[in-house]
Design a protein around this motif. Structure first.
Motif, PDB file in Angstrom:
ATOM      1  N   GLY A  64     -15.745  26.836 -10.400  1.00 37.25           N
ATOM      2  CA  GLY A  64     -14.806  26.477 -11.460  1.00 37.25           C
ATOM      3  C   GLY A  64     -13.580  25.777 -10.944  1.00 37.25           C
ATOM      4  N   HIS A  65     -13.300  25.864  -9.649  1.00 41.11           N
ATOM      5  CA  HIS A  65     -12.142  25.219  -9.042  1.00 41.11           C
ATOM      6  C   HIS A  65     -12.659  24.281  -7.949  1.00 41.11           C
ATOM      7  N   GLY A  66     -12.357  23.024  -8.084  1.00 44.07           N
ATOM      8  CA  GLY A  66     -12.799  22.061  -7.088  1.00 44.07           C
ATOM      9  C   GLY A  66     -12.947  20.676  -7.676  1.00 44.07           C
ATOM     10  N   ARG A  67     -13.304  19.734  -6.830  1.00 50.10           N
ATOM     11  CA  ARG A  67     -13.408  18.342  -7.257  1.00 50.10           C
ATOM     12  C   ARG A  67     -14.780  17.784  -6.892  1.00 50.10           C
ATOM     13  N   ARG A  68     -15.357  17.038  -7.814  1.00 50.91           N
ATOM     14  CA  ARG A  68     -16.681  16.442  -7.612  1.00 50.91           C
ATOM     15  C   ARG A  68     -16.559  15.108  -6.893  1.00 50.91           C
ATOM     16  N   ARG A  69     -17.585  14.800  -6.100  1.00 52.53           N
ATOM     17  CA  ARG A  69     -17.640  13.512  -5.420  1.00 52.53           C
ATOM     18  C   ARG A  69     -19.032  12.903  -5.602  1.00 52.53           C
ATOM     19  N   ALA A  70     -19.073  11.602  -5.643  1.00 51.42           N
ATOM     20  CA  ALA A  70     -20.338  10.900  -5.898  1.00 51.42           C
ATOM     21  C   ALA A  70     -21.331  11.150  -4.768  1.00 51.42           C
ATOM     22  N   LEU A  71     -22.589  11.392  -5.151  1.00 56.28           N
ATOM     23  CA  LEU A  71     -23.727  11.571  -4.248  1.00 56.28           C
ATOM     24  C   LEU A  71     -23.584  12.777  -3.314  1.00 56.28           C
ATOM     25  N   MET A  72     -22.574  13.628  -3.557  1.00 57.60           N
ATOM     26  CA  MET A  72     -22.342  14.789  -2.692  1.00 57.60           C
ATOM     27  C   MET A  72     -22.241  16.048  -3.553  1.00 57.60           C
ATOM     28  N   PRO A  73     -23.364  16.686  -3.877  1.00 53.99           N
ATOM     29  CA  PRO A  73     -23.310  17.903  -4.700  1.00 53.99           C
ATOM     30  C   PRO A  73     -22.536  19.018  -3.991  1.00 53.99           C
ATOM     31  N   ARG A  74     -21.802  19.789  -4.773  1.00 54.08           N
ATOM     32  CA  ARG A  74     -20.998  20.878  -4.214  1.00 54.08           C
ATOM     33  C   ARG A  74     -21.837  22.119  -3.935  1.00 54.08           C
ATOM     34  N   SER A  75     -22.932  22.294  -4.653  1.00 54.87           N
ATOM     35  CA  SER A  75     -23.829  23.437  -4.429  1.00 54.87           C
ATOM     36  C   SER A  75     -25.261  22.988  -4.646  1.00 54.87           C
ATOM     37  N   LEU A  76     -26.162  23.718  -4.049  1.00 53.59           N
ATOM     38  CA  LEU A  76     -27.587  23.354  -4.106  1.00 53.59           C
ATOM     39  C   LEU A  76     -28.426  24.599  -4.355  1.00 53.59           C
ATOM     40  N   ILE A  77     -29.324  24.511  -5.336  1.00 53.20           N
ATOM     41  CA  ILE A  77     -30.264  25.595  -5.636  1.00 53.20           C
ATOM     42  C   ILE A  77     -31.672  25.035  -5.452  1.00 53.20           C
ATOM     43  N   LEU A  78     -32.430  25.637  -4.551  1.00 53.60           N
ATOM     44  CA  LEU A  78     -33.808  25.208  -4.277  1.00 53.60           C
ATOM     45  C   LEU A  78     -34.779  26.130  -5.011  1.00 53.60           C
ATOM     46  N   GLU A  79     -35.682  25.529  -5.782  1.00 48.38           N
ATOM     47  CA  GLU A  79     -36.688  26.271  -6.549  1.00 48.38           C
ATOM     48  C   GLU A  79     -38.081  25.747  -6.192  1.00 48.38           C
ATOM     49  N   PRO A  80     -39.093  26.603  -6.194  1.00 52.82           N
ATOM     50  CA  PRO A  80     -40.440  26.161  -5.789  1.00 52.82           C
ATOM     51  C   PRO A  80     -41.158  25.313  -6.832  1.00 52.82           C
ATOM     52  N   THR A  81     -40.857  25.507  -8.115  1.00 54.45           N
ATOM     53  CA  THR A  81     -41.581  24.792  -9.168  1.00 54.45           C
ATOM     54  C   THR A  81     -40.620  24.120 -10.142  1.00 54.45           C
ATOM     55  N   ARG A  82     -41.153  23.147 -10.859  1.00 53.72           N
ATOM     56  CA  ARG A  82     -40.346  22.439 -11.856  1.00 53.72           C
ATOM     57  C   ARG A  82     -39.925  23.374 -12.980  1.00 53.72           C
ATOM     58  N   GLU A  83     -40.840  24.245 -13.401  1.00 51.87           N
ATOM     59  CA  GLU A  83     -40.542  25.146 -14.511  1.00 51.87           C
ATOM     60  C   GLU A  83     -39.396  26.091 -14.175  1.00 51.87           C
ATOM     61  N   LEU A  84     -39.429  26.627 -12.959  1.00 53.32           N
ATOM     62  CA  LEU A  84     -38.368  27.549 -12.569  1.00 53.32           C
ATOM     63  C   LEU A  84     -37.035  26.820 -12.423  1.00 53.32           C
ATOM     64  N   ALA A  85     -37.064  25.589 -11.922  1.00 53.19           N
ATOM     65  CA  ALA A  85     -35.842  24.794 -11.820  1.00 53.19           C
ATOM     66  C   ALA A  85     -35.258  24.525 -13.208  1.00 53.19           C
ATOM     67  N   ALA A  86     -36.119  24.204 -14.165  1.00 53.64           N
ATOM     68  CA  ALA A  86     -35.648  23.965 -15.530  1.00 53.64           C
ATOM     69  C   ALA A  86     -35.084  25.237 -16.149  1.00 53.64           C
ATOM     70  N   GLN A  87     -35.685  26.380 -15.796  1.00 54.68           N
ATOM     71  CA  GLN A  87     -35.196  27.654 -16.322  1.00 54.68           C
ATOM     72  C   GLN A  87     -33.790  27.956 -15.802  1.00 54.68           C
ATOM     73  N   VAL A  88     -33.548  27.690 -14.527  1.00 52.49           N
ATOM     74  CA  VAL A  88     -32.221  27.914 -13.952  1.00 52.49           C
ATOM     75  C   VAL A  88     -31.207  26.973 -14.592  1.00 52.49           C
TER      76      VAL A  88
END
Length: 496
Positions: A64-88
C-alpha cells in the motif's frame, strides 16, 4: 480471534467484512502476523484452508506504500496453472478495492499485447505462471531487480509439472534482500532443498489436512468395475441430492467422453481440461459459476485453485494416481464452512492407488453401498457370465468328437457295420449300368454301322489304323458264342 486482531489496516478490514468473512482460518491466523513483520514463511497447507487469503491480505497492506515503475513489478506471485493464477487475481481485486494497487496477470493462452501494456505502465503485483514469465524475461520485456516480495504457491505442484528449474532461475534474478513466502501441500526433499537455498530463517507453519480432519467433507469410496462407472455416476447424480458437482478424471480424453455421455443422458454438463484454450476454459468456468451448468467434468488442471461456492459434490471418476491430488480434488467442496460429499470410484486395478490415498489421509475411507444397482452385484456379474459358456460348451464338443472318430476307425465301431448295408445298394448299381451298355452293343443299328464299312476298310485305311482296331475289337469283345465277322476264304467249301 477476529481479522482486526491480526494487525490489518482499516481499509483492508472493511473489504474483508464486505466479502462476508468475520473470523480467520488457522492458516490465516498463523501466517498474516509474521508476513506483516516481513519474515520469510514456509506454509504447509492444503487448498480449501484459506491459504490464498493468508498471503494476499498482508501483501495488500505491505504494498500500500510505494511507487510503481515501468517493467519492474514490485511483487511476484508464481502459480503452477492458469486457473490458480486467475483465482489469486480475483482475490486481489476483491480485497484490494480500497487500495490504489495495480495488478497484472501473466499467463499463457492469451495474447501478450495487453500483458506488455500493463507491465509498461508499472504494476504492484505480478501474478504469473513460470513458463510465460521466463518467455518475457528472455525477450527482455521484464526486469525483476525491483521485486521486493516473492510468493511461490503450490510448490509441490510446481515440482510435478517440472517448473523447479525455472523457479530456481527466477529466484536467482531477484534481489537477495527480498521477502519470500513458500506454500506447499507437502514437503518432498526437492522442495526442502529449494526452501533452504532461497529462504532466510523462515517461520515454519503447518495446518491440519482437510482430507483427514475436515468434518465438513463426507468421504466415500465406491467399489465398481471400470465398465460400470458411468452407470454408477448417473445413479448417484440422480439420487444423492446433487446441486452442483465436479467430476474429476485422470485423462483428458476421459473428461471429454464423460461430458459427452452425461449430456446425452440429459445432464447439464461442461468440461475443462488442458487441451482447451484459455478463453474456452474461462468461459466454461463462468458458466459453471453462474449456474448455467451444474456438472463440471475436469482433469487435475482444475483441481487446485478452483474456488466455486456451493459445490455440493466431488466425484473422483478415476482414483487419482497421486495421493496429493485426492486432497486437492475433494477440497473443491466443503469450502467456507459449508458441507460437501466426495465419492471416489475404485476399480480392481486401483487397489494400490487407493491404499496410497488412505495412507496419506491417515485412515480408511468408508465404503459406500448403493441401493439399486448395487456395485457388489456388479462385481458378481463378471464371473457369472464367464462361467456359463464354459459349462455349456463342453457337452457340445463331445458329440462332435464321437462323430468324427468312426471316420478314422471304421472297423472298430460296430455301429458302422450296421450302417454298411445302407451303402451297399449304391455300390450294386454299377453292374446294372454295365449291363445296360451290353444290349446297346447288340442294337441292330450298331451292327449295321459295324458291318457296312467293313468291305471298304482295307481300301480306305490300313488295318493297323485306329478305326480298324475299333471295328475288329467289337466282335472279339462279344461273348455270345457266334461269329458275326467276315467269312475267311478257307471256309468257302464247294458243294462238289
Amino acid at each position: 480471534m477476529s481479522f482486526a486482531d491480526l494487525g490489518l489496516s482499516n481499509e483492508l478490514l472493511q473489504a474483508v467484512e464486505t466479502a462476508g468473512y468475520t473470523e480467520p482460518t488457522p492458516i490465516q491466523a498463523q501466517t498474516i502476523p509474521p508476513v506483516l513483520m516481513m519474515k520469510d514463511i514456509i506454509g504447509i497447507a492444503q487448498t480449501g484452508t484459506g491459504k490464498t487469503a493468508a498471503f494476499v491480505l498482508p501483501m495488500i497492506d505491505i504494498l500500500g506504500h510505494g511507487r510503481r515503475r515501468a517493467l519492474m513489478p514490485r511483487s511476484l506471485i508464481l502459480e503452477p496453472t492458469r486457473e490458480l493464477a486467475a483465482q489469486v487475481a480475483e482475490n486481489f481485486e476483491k480485497y484490494g478495492k480500497n487500495h490504489d494497487l495495480k495488478m497484472a496477470l501473466l499467463i499463457g493462452g492469451v495474447q501478450m499485447g495487453d500483458q506488455l501494456k500493463a507491465l509498461s505502465a508499472g504494476v504492484d503485483v505480478l501474478i504469473a505462471t513460470p513458463g510465460r514469465l521466463m518467455d518475457l524475461f528472455e525477450r527482455g520485456k521484464i526486469m525483476l531487480t525491483g521485486c521486493e516480495l516473492l510468493v511461490i504457491d503450490e510448490a509441490d505442484r510446481m515440482l510435478d509439472m517440472g517448473f523447479i528449474p525455472d523457479i530456481e532461475t527466477i529466484c536467482s534474478k531477484l534481489p537477495a534482500n527480498r521477502q519470500t513466502l513458500l506454500f506447499s501441500a507437502t514437503m518432498p526433499p526437492v522442495i526442502k532443498k529449494l526452501a533452504d537455498r532461497f529462504l532466510t530463517n523462515p517461520k515454519y507453519i503447518e495446518v491440519a489436512r482437510p482430507a483427514s480432519n475436515n468434518t465438513s467433507i463426507v468421504q466415500h469410496k465406491v467399489a465398481v468395475p471400470s465398465r460400470k462407472k458411468r452407470e454408477v455416476l448417473r445413479e448417484l447424480l440422480k439420487t444423492d441430492n446433487v446441486t452442483t458437482a465436479i467430476v474429476f478424471a485422470n485423462r483428458k480424453t476421459t473428461v471429454r467422453e464423460l461430458a459427452k455421455s452425461l449430456k446425452s443422458y440429459g445432464f447439464s454438463a461442461g468440461e475443462i481440461h488442458g487441451d482447451m484454450d484459455q478463453a474456452s476454459r474461462n468461459a466454461e468456468l463462468e458458466r459453471f459459476k453462474a449456474g448455467e451448468i451444474s456438472i463440471l467434468c475436469a482433469s487435475d488442471v482444475a483441481a487446485r485453485g478452483l474456488d466455486v461456492k456451493g459445490v455440493s459434490h466431488v466425484f473422483n471418476f478415476d482414483t487419482p494416481w497421486h495421493p496429493d491430488d485426492y486432497v486437492h480434488r475433494i477440497g473443491r467442496t466443503g469450502r467456507g464452512g459449508a458441507t460437501g460429499r466426495a465419492f471416489t470410484f475404485v476399480a480392481p486395478e486401483d487397489a494400490e492407488a487407493i491404499a496410497n490415498v488412505e495412507k496419506l489421509t491417515g485412515g480408511p475411507i468408508p465404503i459406500y453401498e448403493l441401493g439399486l444397482g448395487d456395485t457388489a452385484e456388479a462385481h458378481e456379474e463378471k464371473p457369472a457370465r464367464a462361467a456359463k459358456p464354459a459349462r455349456e460348451e463342453k457337452p457340445r464338443r463331445e458329440p462332435r468328437a464321437r462323430r468324427e472318430a468312426p471316420a478314422k476307425t471304421e472297423a472298430a465301431e460296430p455301429r458302422e457295420v450296421a450302417e454298411q448295408p445302407e451303402a451297399a445298394p449304391k455300390r450294386e448299381e454299377r453292374p446294372a449300368r454295365t449291363a445296360r451298355r451290353q444290349p446297346r452293343a447288340e442294337d441292330p443299328r450298331r451292327e449295321v454301322r459295324a458291318e457296312t464299312p467293313a468291305p471298304s476298310a482295307p481300301a480306305s485305311a490300313p488295318a493297323s489304323s485306329r478305326g480298324g482296331r475299333r471295328r475288329d475289337a467289337e466282335p472279339v469283345a462279344r461273348d455270345d458264342g457266334s461269329w458275326n465277322g467276315p467269312v475267311p476264304n478257307f471256309l468257302h467249301v464247294s458243294a462238289l
